[in-house]
Motif scaffolding. Structure first.
Motif, short mmCIF file in Angstrom:
data_model
loop_
_atom_site.label_atom_id
_atom_site.label_comp_id
_atom_site.label_asym_id
_atom_site.label_seq_id
_atom_site.Cartn_x
_atom_site.Cartn_y
_atom_site.Cartn_z
N THR A 400 15.49 38.99 35.62
CA THR A 400 15.86 37.59 35.44
C THR A 400 17.22 37.50 34.80
O THR A 400 17.52 38.22 33.86
CB THR A 400 14.83 36.86 34.57
N PHE A 401 18.07 36.59 35.28
CA PHE A 401 19.40 36.40 34.73
C PHE A 401 19.48 35.02 34.14
O PHE A 401 18.87 34.08 34.63
CB PHE A 401 20.46 36.58 35.83
N PRO A 402 20.27 34.85 33.06
CA PRO A 402 20.26 33.59 32.31
C PRO A 402 21.00 32.47 33.02
O PRO A 402 22.08 32.67 33.56
CB PRO A 402 20.96 33.97 30.99
N ARG A 403 20.41 31.31 33.00
CA ARG A 403 21.07 30.04 33.30
C ARG A 403 21.96 30.09 34.54
O ARG A 403 23.19 30.00 34.45
CB ARG A 403 21.89 29.57 32.10
N GLU A 404 21.39 30.29 35.67
CA GLU A 404 22.08 30.15 36.94
C GLU A 404 23.10 31.26 37.22
O GLU A 404 23.89 31.16 38.14
CB GLU A 404 22.80 28.80 37.06
N LEU A 405 23.14 32.33 36.42
CA LEU A 405 24.05 33.43 36.70
C LEU A 405 23.37 34.38 37.67
O LEU A 405 22.28 34.90 37.40
CB LEU A 405 24.44 34.17 35.42
N SER A 406 23.98 34.65 38.80
CA SER A 406 23.35 35.46 39.83
C SER A 406 23.47 36.93 39.51
O SER A 406 24.23 37.35 38.66
CB SER A 406 24.00 35.17 41.17
N ARG A 407 22.72 37.72 40.25
CA ARG A 407 22.82 39.18 40.09
C ARG A 407 24.20 39.66 40.49
O ARG A 407 24.72 40.61 39.94
CB ARG A 407 21.74 39.85 40.95
N ASP A 408 24.81 39.01 41.48
CA ASP A 408 26.16 39.41 41.90
C ASP A 408 27.13 39.26 40.74
O ASP A 408 28.00 40.09 40.53
CB ASP A 408 26.62 38.54 43.07
N TYR A 409 26.98 38.17 39.99
CA TYR A 409 27.90 37.93 38.87
C TYR A 409 27.73 38.97 37.79
O TYR A 409 28.67 39.56 37.31
CB TYR A 409 27.65 36.53 38.29
N CYS A 410 26.49 39.21 37.37
CA CYS A 410 26.26 40.13 36.27
C CYS A 410 26.59 41.56 36.63
O CYS A 410 26.78 42.39 35.76
CB CYS A 410 24.81 40.04 35.80
N ALA A 522 31.73 26.14 24.14
CA ALA A 522 31.10 27.16 23.29
C ALA A 522 29.59 27.21 23.49
O ALA A 522 28.97 28.28 23.34
CB ALA A 522 31.42 26.87 21.82
N GLU A 523 28.97 26.08 23.85
CA GLU A 523 27.52 26.10 24.03
C GLU A 523 27.11 26.93 25.25
O GLU A 523 25.93 27.27 25.40
CB GLU A 523 26.98 24.68 24.17
N HIS A 524 28.06 27.24 26.12
CA HIS A 524 27.77 28.06 27.30
C HIS A 524 28.13 29.52 27.08
O HIS A 524 28.09 30.31 28.02
CB HIS A 524 28.52 27.51 28.51
N SER A 578 26.03 30.35 31.29
CA SER A 578 25.95 29.57 32.52
C SER A 578 27.31 29.59 33.19
O SER A 578 28.29 30.11 32.65
CB SER A 578 25.52 28.13 32.22
N GLN A 579 27.38 29.01 34.38
CA GLN A 579 28.64 28.98 35.11
C GLN A 579 29.64 28.01 34.50
O GLN A 579 30.80 27.97 34.92
CB GLN A 579 28.37 28.59 36.57
N ALA A 580 29.22 27.24 33.50
CA ALA A 580 30.15 26.32 32.83
C ALA A 580 30.99 27.01 31.77
O ALA A 580 31.90 26.40 31.21
CB ALA A 580 29.38 25.16 32.20
N ALA A 581 30.70 28.28 31.46
CA ALA A 581 31.52 29.02 30.48
C ALA A 581 32.93 29.19 31.02
O ALA A 581 33.14 29.44 32.20
CB ALA A 581 30.89 30.37 30.16
#
Length: 839
Positions: A400-410, A522-524, A578-581
């Protein structure tokens, strides 16, 4: 002669006391009195038995004509009682100049002798208009302590103090304490305690009201419990589940802080599709299905063969340009660097974004790639017949990856360990450690690595007296950087070491390093301070949002200030939640002549830190590059989308640029992990005439589905002496006044002027438990303040804080820029833009 010794108008032998053998006894003695305005006061004496009574004021007898006397006989004792009164005017008191207040007493005579009364003082009553200290408005949390200070105006007699809230008298109770020092203390603030408070001072002359202090009791918001996860939003396939919470437990009130964190969480879900059948589950039903299948495969093979022939013919017709179309990730694919390995033509890639081609400036780099197969679908749709971009190579995983971050991203964390190449080859950087050393004694000092945003403050008193430490600080170069971060983590700034090992100081040092995280998001982010261990692994020291008693972290918009006790190698590491960072990129364009008629533009995209930009400056200095435009900042989101660099508005009648090179692209992983090596792309332009001496164009740097920044280029292209590239400068630090301030604030007093108040006024009141653990909390607070303001030498914030606390006064005319000794109290004066300590 006997009459002079006995007093004026001494009685004769014919005056016989009513009772023999008795000294006068005072029934009424004069009392202290205050002259209000111009009204005289009356002093009275009464004694029995008394033949005569006279007043004596300030050692002199009052004239007989100024006495008003009355005599009567006491009915009970039968003694003669004599009563005398005099008036004392304001003028008499004002005209008296002596070591004591104006005073009077009575002397009474009888047959056996005299008796004297007590002294009574006469003073002029007054009450000045201005309070010595007005109460100050406060904002306190619910159940917090409220302390309102009041020092009434000077007066005679001393003023009595009462407190008013909204013009109503405040009565003390178990929660409200009215102190003898005139302060109002509310132990646990309630919402009903909000209001306008006034200090009321009064005596027999007048009443005075202080300035009104507005007290606001606020409530910080708190999260409710999470709701249950919603159902998957799609009936079949991959979808999203949500859950939410509200900031209502309690809701923020009176300006209280809103809840921190996310109000909605999302996770991916997979809804089963019961009617879907896999290929291997389908049983053959008839020979006709097999015929259809083989016919389709045969048609596909014929189509691929035709496509290959078309591509080969296209390459033959355009061979003069080498490879015109290439994805930036191709440089990192081993299949493309070995011509003996045939590409996998079954994998295709289609661009849905505007068409972007790689620059052909470094044609030699692409020559070993004769076997690249290009599939042209249309004039605006291009795909490479190679494997997908490196950042998408990770195999499917069930984690499982946090808050909408895909495996490709991580997965970018694994690839950044292997190093990165820029579009036009690696940049030659200065590979030596940026290292600085110094010897420090009891007075402390500072180590600064120039132009990097990195410094180390050794506070006064950290090194024991009569001792010296040889200390150093160094920045790890990119190629030696330790790349063992986990998951989706990325370095947000340089890796900094200070030492030597075994260093032991009496107070923590302040380490400052720049970072590129956008704190508006910062919250992201999950930002942590990490330290390298003996076995070359990273260990977490603290999360920057946590409160810790072993170290302290203060995050500003562009810098991080750390209070540390243990030497070692430290780095600031961020994990996007999340992707908002967002992390900040610095964009810069450099130019240089490359030949008689050619001019090269190089566009850099690096982390927005001084250290990263200086790497570009050093590289361009060695290549003769010139900075053409003020560097710009671009917010880069963690949305897995690439970065495109496009050159626009080149004068077509003066300059030419090779076809298909006007737009170039960085993959997401290259940009996101760019702290290792500055990324750059190059544009090569040819002028039609050597007489062309000016170049103007625009360079657009844009993240797909993100922000865009425009760099405007207008420069002369003739050979000229290059202007020096910009470097960052520092301002001198203010003189240390730590010892004086610490002596005042380290110990709590009745006025509340302790180190906690100093921390609040300097906006350093987070994680107070760390300061409380220090031998001198004020010294550590001031070290952190000095590290925070080292570049601006901002004494105004410190002076303003001291002024609000009530310790800052106007500088006296005899104050100079040095310490003056004229008393026992400690004051802080602001004089000629410097803080002057007068003790």
């Amino acid at each position: 002669r006997r009459r002079q010794e006995e007093g004026p108008d001494s009685v004769g032998s014919d005056s016989v006391p009513s009772v023999q053998n008795t000294l006068p006894h005072f029934i009424q003695e004069p009392e202290d009195a205050y002259i209000v305005k111009s009204n005289p006061i009356k002093l009275r004496c009464r004694a029995a038995p008394a033949l005569q009574i006279f007043f004596k004021c300030n050692g002199e007898w009052v004239h007989q004509n100024e006495h008003f006397s009355h005599e009567y006989k006491d009915a009970n004792s039968g003694l003669k009682v004599r009563e005398v009164m005099i008036n004392v005017s304001r003028q008499q008191v004002e005209d008296f100049h002596g070591p004591e207040d104006y005073w009077c007493l009575c002397v009474a005579w009888s047959h056996l002798g005299t008796s004297k009364s007590r002294k009574a003082t006469a003073r002029i009553a007054y009450l000045r208009k201005n309070f010595e200290q007005d109460p100050q408005g406060k904002e306190v949390p619910l159940d917090g302590m409220i302390v309102l200070h009041c020092r009434p105006p000077e007066g005679v007699p001393a003023a009595e103090v009462e407190w008013m809230k909204n013009d109503e008298l405040v009565n003390p109770d178990e929660n409200i304490d009215l102190r003898a020092d005139y302060n109002l203390i509310i132990s646990a603030a309630r919402l009903s305690d909000s209001g306008n408070y006034t200090c009321l001072a009064s005596n027999i002359v007048a009443k005075r009201r202080s300035m009104t202090a507005a007290v606001i009791v606020f409530v910080n918001g708190g999260w409710s419990l999470w709701t249950e996860w919603s159902a998957c939003n799609v009936p079949c396939g991959r979808g999203i589940q949500k859950r939410s919470r509200t900031c209502t437990n309690p809701a923020p009130l009176n300006g209280g802080a809103f809840c921190e964190g996310m109000s909605v969480q999302k996770i991916t879900c997979n809804a089963p599709c019961p009617n879907r059948k896999l290929l291997h589950d389908v049983k053959p039903q008839s020979d006709s299905n097999d015929v259809a299948l083989y016919s389709g495969l045969g048609a596909g093979i014929i189509a691929v063969a035709i496509l290959v022939v078309a591509v080969m013919l296209y390459r033959k017709n355009h061979s003069e340009y080498g490879v015109d179309v290439i994805d930036s990730s191709a440089l990192r694919n081993p299949l493309l660097l070995n011509s003996s390995i045939q590409p996998d033509l079954t994998v295709g890639r289609t661009y849905s974004t505007p068409l972007c081609f790689q620059a052909g400036a470094d044609k030699e780099l692409f020559d070993p790639l004769p076997d690249i197969k290009v599939k042209v679908q249309s004039s605006f749709m291009v795909s490479l017949g190679v494997a997908e971009r490196a950042e998408y190579h990770n195999k499917a995983s069930s984690e499982t990856f946090p808050r909408e971050l895909s495996r490709d991203y991580c997965g970018t964390a694994d690839r950044r360990k292997k190093g990165l190449m820029t579009l036009n080859g690696p940049v030659n950087l200065c590979t030596e450690h940026q290292r600085i050393t110094g010897a420090f004694g009891h007075n402390g000092g500072r180590l600064v690595v120039p132009d990097t945003g990195v410094s180390l403050l050794v506070p006064h008193g950290a090194v024991p007296e009569n001792s010296t430490w040889d200390m150093y600080m160094a920045i790890t170069p990119p190629e030696a950087s330790l790349q063992t971060l986990e998951g989706c983590e990325v370095l947000l700034g340089p890796e900094v070491t200070y030492g030597p090992p075994g260093l032991h100081l009496l107070s923590p040092v302040a380490l400052t390093m720049a970072h590129c995280a956008e704190l508006e998001t910062a919250e992201h982010w999950n930002i942590q301070l990490k330290r390298r261990t003996q076995d070359s692994k990273w260990e977490e020291v603290m999360a920057v949002d946590d409160e810790c008693t072993s170290c302290y972290c203060l995050m500003d918009s562009g810098s991080c200030h750390l209070l540390l006790d243990a030497p070692g190698l430290y780095a600031l590491v961020g994990e996007p939640l999340s992707q908002a960072a967002v992390k900040r990129l610095k964009l810069a364009v450099f130019g240089a002549l490359e030949g008689p008629t050619s001019y090269g533009l190089r566009v850099y995209c690096v982390d927005d830190t001084p250290h990263a930009f200086q790497g570009v400056v050093w590289a361009e200095r060695s290549r003769g590059g010139q900075l053409l435009e003020e560097p710009q900042m671009l917010p880069f989101r963690a949305n897995s989308f690439s970065l495109q660099v496009t050159i626009q508005d080149v004068p077509a009648f003066l300059w030419s640029i090779k076809p298909f090179t006007t737009c170039q692209e960085f993959s997401f992983s290259q940009v996101w992990c760019s702290n290792q090596s500055p990324l750059h792309c190059a544009f090569s332009l040819e002028r039609f005439s050597p007489a062309t001496a000016q170049l103007s164009c625009k360079i657009s740097v844009r993240q797909v589905k993100g922000h865009e920044q425009i760099l405007q280029v207008y420069t002369a292209v003739a050979e000229s002496e290059k202007e020096p590239l910009p470097f960052f400068s520092h301002f001198p630090n203010p003189p240390s006044i730590h010892q004086r301030i610490c002596a005042t604030f380290d110990t709590a007093n009745a006025k509340g002027n302790d180190w906690q108040l100093l921390a609040r006024k300097l906006h350093l009141d987070r994680n107070l438990g760390y300061f409380a653990k220090q031998p001198s909390p004020s010294a550590v607070i001031l070290s952190l303040w000095e590290a925070r303001h080292q570049d601006s030498a901002d004494l105004d914030s410190l002076a303003s804080a001291l002024e609000e606390i009530g310790k800052l006064h106007s500088a006296k005319s005899n104050c100079k820029d040095h310490v003056l000794l004229y008393g026992d109290d400690c004051d802080f004066n602001f004089y000629n833009s410097k803080i002057i300590v007068c003790t």
